[in-house]
Design a protein around this motif. Structure first.
Motif, short mmCIF file in Angstrom:
data_model
loop_
_atom_site.label_atom_id
_atom_site.label_comp_id
_atom_site.label_asym_id
_atom_site.label_seq_id
_atom_site.Cartn_x
_atom_site.Cartn_y
_atom_site.Cartn_z
N LEU A 131 -8.73 2.93 -2.80
CA LEU A 131 -7.65 3.58 -3.53
C LEU A 131 -7.70 3.24 -5.01
O LEU A 131 -7.47 4.10 -5.87
CB LEU A 131 -6.29 3.18 -2.94
CG LEU A 131 -5.96 3.77 -1.56
CD1 LEU A 131 -4.67 3.18 -1.02
CD2 LEU A 131 -5.86 5.30 -1.63
N GLN A 132 -8.00 1.99 -5.33
CA GLN A 132 -8.11 1.60 -6.73
C GLN A 132 -9.22 2.37 -7.43
O GLN A 132 -9.08 2.77 -8.59
CB GLN A 132 -8.37 0.09 -6.84
CG GLN A 132 -7.15 -0.76 -6.54
CD GLN A 132 -7.41 -2.23 -6.80
OE1 GLN A 132 -7.47 -2.68 -7.94
NE2 GLN A 132 -7.58 -3.00 -5.74
N LEU A 179 0.83 -1.21 0.00
CA LEU A 179 0.00 0.00 0.00
C LEU A 179 0.86 1.25 0.00
O LEU A 179 0.57 2.23 -0.72
CB LEU A 179 -0.93 0.00 1.21
CG LEU A 179 -2.23 -0.79 1.11
CD1 LEU A 179 -2.95 -0.81 2.44
CD2 LEU A 179 -3.14 -0.18 0.03
N ASN A 180 1.91 1.25 0.79
CA ASN A 180 2.81 2.40 0.83
C ASN A 180 3.49 2.62 -0.51
O ASN A 180 3.60 3.76 -0.99
CB ASN A 180 3.87 2.20 1.93
CG ASN A 180 3.26 2.27 3.32
OD1 ASN A 180 2.25 2.92 3.53
ND2 ASN A 180 3.89 1.58 4.28
N THR A 208 -9.26 -0.63 2.18
CA THR A 208 -8.43 0.52 1.80
C THR A 208 -7.92 0.37 0.38
O THR A 208 -7.94 1.33 -0.41
CB THR A 208 -7.24 0.66 2.76
OG1 THR A 208 -7.72 0.81 4.10
CG2 THR A 208 -6.38 1.86 2.40
N ASP A 244 -10.30 5.41 -6.60
CA ASP A 244 -9.85 6.80 -6.77
C ASP A 244 -8.85 6.91 -7.92
O ASP A 244 -8.95 7.84 -8.74
CB ASP A 244 -9.19 7.28 -5.47
CG ASP A 244 -10.18 7.38 -4.32
OD1 ASP A 244 -11.39 7.42 -4.58
OD2 ASP A 244 -9.73 7.40 -3.15
N TRP A 245 -7.93 5.99 -7.99
CA TRP A 245 -6.91 6.05 -9.03
C TRP A 245 -7.50 5.72 -10.40
O TRP A 245 -7.02 6.23 -11.42
CB TRP A 245 -5.76 5.11 -8.68
CG TRP A 245 -5.05 5.53 -7.42
CD1 TRP A 245 -5.01 6.79 -6.88
CD2 TRP A 245 -4.29 4.70 -6.52
NE1 TRP A 245 -4.28 6.79 -5.72
CE2 TRP A 245 -3.82 5.53 -5.47
CE3 TRP A 245 -3.97 3.34 -6.51
CZ2 TRP A 245 -3.04 5.05 -4.42
CZ3 TRP A 245 -3.19 2.85 -5.46
CH2 TRP A 245 -2.74 3.69 -4.43
N GLN A 290 0.96 4.09 -2.98
CA GLN A 290 0.68 5.51 -2.74
C GLN A 290 1.83 6.39 -3.21
O GLN A 290 1.60 7.51 -3.69
CB GLN A 290 0.37 5.73 -1.26
CG GLN A 290 -0.98 5.15 -0.84
CD GLN A 290 -1.22 5.22 0.65
OE1 GLN A 290 -0.31 5.04 1.45
NE2 GLN A 290 -2.45 5.50 1.04
N GLU A 291 3.05 5.90 -3.08
CA GLU A 291 4.20 6.65 -3.60
C GLU A 291 4.13 6.76 -5.12
O GLU A 291 4.40 7.81 -5.70
CB GLU A 291 5.50 5.96 -3.18
CG GLU A 291 5.82 6.08 -1.69
CD GLU A 291 7.10 5.36 -1.31
OE1 GLU A 291 7.78 4.86 -2.24
OE2 GLU A 291 7.42 5.30 -0.11
N ALA A 341 1.40 6.64 -6.91
CA ALA A 341 0.29 7.53 -7.23
C ALA A 341 0.68 9.00 -7.05
O ALA A 341 0.20 9.87 -7.78
CB ALA A 341 -0.91 7.20 -6.35
N SER A 342 1.54 9.27 -6.08
CA SER A 342 1.99 10.65 -5.87
C SER A 342 2.79 11.16 -7.06
O SER A 342 2.90 12.37 -7.27
CB SER A 342 2.83 10.75 -4.59
OG SER A 342 4.06 10.04 -4.74
N ALA A 370 0.34 1.98 -9.54
CA ALA A 370 -0.20 1.95 -8.18
C ALA A 370 -1.32 0.93 -8.06
O ALA A 370 -1.38 0.15 -7.10
CB ALA A 370 -0.70 3.34 -7.79
#
Length: 257
Positions: free
Chosen positions: A129-130, A94-95, A125, A132-133, A98-99, A101-102, A109
């Protein structure tokens, strides 16, 4: 039935099959017993029949065990919790996602966390996130399409997971964009052939779409209009070749006295 034997999947499956067979057999035996009691027979045969039926009723619970037995073993069971080490691995994924995606690497991601299972505490979670992305990928694809980057836009849509909530929208856009891309290819082919009127007519069929207002399409349209209505210099020279040349009179200055 031995509880240890029930722990074996193979033996339990066999027990289920036996149960189904036993249910059918018990039904047949019970029906036969009911029919026998209704028949007229000598007293000794009636007693034998009744004894036989009593024995069959006694073994019925064995052949057809209560449904609660199977529900106890194979009822709705919550998935087992994952080991702490595996949950730590999914947290790390997950971390990493998110990196990525940033840096707007949304496809990377999504791919990183796509394999997190349902029984992980990180599953919800990961799903959010999937989603949103996926919306970000759709936004990117739309911007690319508006700039007439057709192949890039469709490739971006392909990075959205098939099981996404946007699945129907993505499928619709792909079909629509591919149709418009075909129209644009026809216009470019007409341009190469020097058929400017066909270019204009073809591009007008895209009016009302974001692609029509893209810079590449507008440039192609302006080029076609210019070439269609600009006079052909070669034809202009042929048309004016036989015209007499105008003589400009010479003006003589008066003499000064």
């Amino acid at each position: 039935m031995n509880p240890q034997v029930l722990k074996s999947g193979t033996v339990v499956c066999s027990a289920i099959l036996v149960s189904g067979w036993g249910q059918s057999l018990v039904s047949e035996l019970t029906d036969d017993c009911g029919n026998q009691s209704a028949k007229t027979a000598p007293p000794n045969q009636v007693r034998e029949s009744e004894n036989h039926c009593l024995k069959q009723k006694a073994i019925a619970p064995i052949l057809h065990p209560p449904e609660a037995v199977f529900n106890l073993q194979w009822g709705d069971r919550k998935p087992n919790k994952l080991p702490t080490r595996m949950e730590a691995m999914y947290a790390d994924l997950l971390n990493q996602a998110q990196e990525a995606a940033s840096r707007e690497q949304f496809a990377k991601a999504i791919s990183a966390i796509a394999g997190i299972p349902r029984n992980s505490r990180h599953y919800e979670t990961a799903q959010q996130l999937q989603a949103d992305w996926s919306r970000e990928l759709l936004r990117q694809a739309t911007n690319q399409w508006q700039q007439a980057q057709i192949q890039v836009a469709i490739a971006t849509l392909n990075q959205i997971p098939a099981g996404s909530q946007l699945g129907d929208r993505v499928t619709e856009l792909k079909q629509h964009w591919k149709q418009q891309a075909m129209v644009l290819r026809q216009a470019i082919a007409a341009q190469k052939a020097g058929n400017w009127q066909q270019v204009i007519d073809t591009l007008h069929s895209l009016e009302g779409s974001p692609l029509y207002h893209s810079l590449p399409v507008q440039k192609l349209l302006q080029q076609s209009i210019t070439n269609l209505y600009e006079p052909d210099h070669t034809l202009l020279q042929i048309a004016t070749a036989d015209l007499p040349t105008a003589q400009i009179p010479t003006v003589v200055a008066p003499e000064m006295f």
